[in-house]
Design an enzyme around this catalytic site. Structure first.
Site: not given
Length: 400
Positions: A88, A213, A340, A344
């Site tokens: 990531c 999440c 958020k 992502h």
């Protein structure tokens, strides 16, 4: 002794696509969207680019793992293109390659582009990649929410935090980020949420609920870097320079030795210390103006505040609840909405973080603009708490 890269590299231009469920665009179109904005911002022609770095994690865009997807999509002038992938933190890795090329004198102007088209995979969360031959033996049933829920449990146990207090603190993290993202036209999720909504949301992995999440999305971001001297010669003012870039990678200690208690990110603390030293920052709580951190889960952001030495050990819950990281707080965090609200898209996230810091430092962040920021920090994390890659980048006004 290594001299470091403080103020040796300037950001000439940046661009960022709209993030979201981009059914209207493929990864090529997303790259073009970010690239054209960066090129217009920099005020240069493609022939002035010396080299490029390209980050993507999942989607190989039909041509394998090389640099051709970027070069073909952007019609680059047959320059060197290096494809990088580091979980990531891939977007930060692309930027690091371009920055180091300029700092070393190997390139006058370099490009970094990150992209990911996760919605096309048809998978509900992050796609399941090939973890290698041995990984299933020690992590047969791991999941991202489960791994980071364990981080929350370990943090609570270590610091004696009441379960309800921790849940409310991570809810505040989510509420704060959604309030910021509502002001950002490029964010995926733009609806504010209340603390009651976050606290009452369906549980994903205790104590992490739905709003704790980050989501899955598509997006791209780009940066063009050069030397401060070249930027000045091109007539640029209000120049933003790179103060530090540090990367720390797990070596097995966290997953194979009980000296790590699971309540923090070992690599983040190492990368942060090195970055502050390189940037000449002695007191980050007082000297850092704003941050974009890797809030894949709200607990990650909370713990990261201590790993970056902004909050004292065990003090992040109080700081979060006191509004220290809110938009009007002492060190605003996720002023663009963070993972958020952007989701992502793995290859793009690190560059998207830098994009917001760059806009803020140039006073071009519109409705969410902060008052006179000097130093911006990005924290990009890949992997799990027990085995990960962590990048810390610091940028700021030239000479600050």
């Amino acid at each position: 002794m290594a001299a470091g890269i403080k103020d040796k590299v300037a950001i000439l231009g940046m661009g960022c696509s709209k993030f979201g469920e981009r059914w209207d665009a493929g990864p090529e179109e997303l790259m073009v969207e970010a690239y054209l904005e960066a090129m217009q911002d920099a005020g240069i022609e493609p022939t002035q680019l010396d080299a490029a770095w390209f980050s993507t994690h999942i989607d190989e865009i039909g041509t394998g793992k090389g640099g051709t997807p970027l070069s073909v999509a952007l019609r680059l002038p047959n320059i060197a293109v290096t494809r990088v992938e580091n979980f990531c933190a891939s977007g930060s890795e692309a930027l690091r390659g371009a920055v180091y090329a300029v700092a070393s004198g190997a390139a006058d102007i370099a490009l970094a582009v990150g992209v990911e088209k996760l919605k096309d995979t048809g998978y509900g969360g992050l796609p399941v990649g090939n973890m290698g031959t041995l990984n299933p033996q020690w992590s047969p049933s791991g999941s991202a929410p489960g791994n980071f829920a364990q981080l929350a449990s370990a943090y609570r146990a270590k610091h004696g935090v009441n379960k309800d207090d921790l849940k409310r603190a991570i809810a505040h993290v989510s509420v704060k980020s959604h309030a910021n993202g509502a002001k950002n036209p490029k964010a995926h999720l733009r609806n504010p949420v209340t603390e009651e909504q976050v606290m009452g949301a369906p549980m994903i992995a205790e104590p992490l609920g739905l709003f704790d999440c980050c989501g899955v999305s598509d997006g791209a971001a780009a940066a063009i870097v050069t030397t401060p001297e070249i930027a000045k010669a091109m007539g640029k003012s209000n120049i933003v320079t790179v103060k530090a870039m540090q990367l720390s990678v797990s070596n097995g200690l966290e997953s194979q030795h009980n000296s790590w208690d699971g309540s923090y990110f070992h690599t983040a603390r190492i990368a942060a210390k090195k970055a502050y030293k390189e940037a000449g920052i002695d007191n980050p709580r007082a000297e850092v103006s704003m941050m974009e951190v890797h809030d894949c889960f709200s607990i990650t952001e909370l713990v990261t505040m201590e790993d970056l030495f902004i909050s004292p050990e065990g003090g992040a819950v109080k700081d979060v609840m006191d509004g220290f990281y809110d938009a009007d707080g002492k060190v605003p965090c996720q002023i663009d909405g963070g993972l958020k609200c952007f989701g992502h898209p793995i290859g793009a996230s690190g560059l998207r973080m830098a994009y917001e810091m760059y806009l803020q430092l140039q006073g071009r962040a519109g409705e969410r603009q902060l008052a006179n920021p000097k130093i911006g920090l990005t924290h990009n994390l890949g992997g799990a708490p027990s085995q990960n890659v962590c990048s810390v980048t610091i940028i700021g006004a030239h000479g600050a």
